[in-house]
Design an enzyme around this catalytic site. Structure first.
Site, PDB file in Angstrom:
ATOM      1  N   SER A 185      27.928  32.368  45.038  1.00  0.00           N
ATOM      2  CA  SER A 185      28.242  31.406  46.215  1.00  0.00           C
ATOM      3  C   SER A 185      27.269  31.465  47.328  1.00  0.00           C
ATOM      4  CB  SER A 185      29.796  31.715  46.447  1.00  0.00           C
ATOM      5  OG  SER A 185      30.508  30.816  47.266  1.00  0.00           O
TER       6      SER A 185
ATOM      7  N   LYS B 103      45.658  19.660  66.746  1.00  0.00           N
ATOM      8  CA  LYS B 103      45.257  20.836  67.372  1.00  0.00           C
ATOM      9  C   LYS B 103      45.753  22.218  67.027  1.00  0.00           C
ATOM     10  CE  LYS B 103      43.138  22.773  70.768  1.00  0.00           C
ATOM     11  NZ  LYS B 103      41.624  22.858  70.794  1.00  0.00           N
TER      12      LYS B 103
END
Length: 351
Positions: free
Chosen positions: A171, A223
């Site tokens: 990764s 948000k």
């Protein structure tokens, strides 16, 4: 026979100040504390005072002298080491050196590796750099930052950088390796895992069990997306998936750029899975099979070093008590107020 009469005690002498003498061994005897020295039994059943032989004092003085000599040797060795070191503690470099930088564990911060790359990149005595990798990856941004620093050193300093994968280079760690000139891996090394993962901890059930309520006031529909006290809404899930997809495209493109192939060559391999070094070679994910020693010798020969290459590594970090006290103890004793602070994280990480 004469009659035995009990003997009468002699008459007592009249008392005058200073004329009384206590029986030996009784309070007031002036020789009370000096009796053991003359072989007399100790008063009141006390054990005799130990007598120190001459060898005791010889051993004591010898031990003190040995401690002083060891302290002097350590001081001299430290001074010699400091004189042969650079300002940051890195061992002094011979000409035609190969620098080795370890990239190990989960990658959460790029600053340390970036500084090491910059230092060795600026040193003309360093002919090449080997990234010795043993990592499952880590933070997406941190891995990407190191990737771009490797490319910068290669392009601006014209310095060869090689990756040597030990056990794991997956990764984010593979992301970094793909920026190098060449990738070495053992046949049993684990490489690949091109993909992105996002995760955080949802502790809403815990709050409800404790009869606690999280209150959030915000402006902006997304948000508070990823609020760990509740489940994601469908819109929030789509929002986060779009971020992951975008990072995934970046990952594929950057690996393809580093490997000098098209994105379409890497995309079929970007399933998040890993391969052994033996499997990765025909897939084009690595360039050669071999351990660190093979990578070192091949790299040295490629930059014109014919003899045994001189290896230089960054100075090791101090982990003693002084370093613990100076660096703080937040990681060992976390602040309770941060235990529930778990924002969503994006990772190039093999799990």
């Amino acid at each position: 026979m004469p009659e035995d009469f009990p003997q009468q005690p002699p008459p007592s002498a009249p008392y005058t100040p200073g004329s009384y003498a206590a029986p030996a061994g009784q309070p007031g005897d002036p020789n009370l504390y000096g009796r053991a020295a003359y072989g007399a039994p100790p008063p009141y059943g006390r054990p005799p005072a130990p007598r120190r032989s001459g060898w005791f004092w010889v051993a004591l003085i010898g031990g003190i002298a040995a401690v002083v000599i060891i302290a002097i040797c350590i001081t001299v060795a430290s001074l010699a080491k400091s004189l042969g070191s650079d300002a940051d503690g890195t061992s002094s470099l011979d000409s035609d050196s190969i620098a080795v930088i370890d990239v190990s564990g989960v990658i959460l911060d790029a600053d340390k590796v970036d500084k090491q790359l910059q230092k060795f990149g600026d040193d003309d005595n360093v002919k090449a750099i080997i990234l010795h990798i043993d990592s499952p990856g880590g933070g997406a941004a941190a891995s990407q930052e190191i990737y771009h620093e490797v490319l910068r050193i290669r392009q601006e300093k014209h310095k060869k950088i090689v990756a040597s994968i030990e056990s794991v280079g997956a990764s984010g760690a593979y992301y970094i390796a793909s920026a190098c000139d060449k990738i070495y891996a053992n046949p049993a090394s684990v490489v690949g895992s091109v993909g992105v993962i996002m995760e955080w901890t949802n502790y809403g059930d815990l709050l409800r069990w404790a009869k606690m309520k999280n209150v959030v006031i915000h402006a902006g529909e997304l948000k508070d997306a990823g609020d760990p006290t509740r489940d994601l809404t469908p819109k929030e899930e789509a929002y986060f998936q779009s971020l992951v997809d975008n990072m995934y495209v970046q990952f594929i493109h950057d690996v393809a750029t580093g490997r000098h192939v098209g994105d379409d060559k890497i995309k079929p391999l970007a399933t998040g899975q890993v391969w052994t070094g033996e499997q990765a070679l025909p897939l084009g994910l690595i360039d050669a099979q071999g351990g660190f020693r093979i990578a070192l010798i091949d790299t040295a020969r490629s930059v014109g070093i014919k003899d045994e290459p001189h290896i230089v590594r960054p100075a090791k970090e101090k982990h003693g008590l002084a370093a613990l006290l100076s660096d703080g103890t937040d990681e060992i004793f976390p602040n309770p107020s941060k235990l529930l602070d778990r924002a969503p994280g994006f990772y190039f990480l093999w799990k």
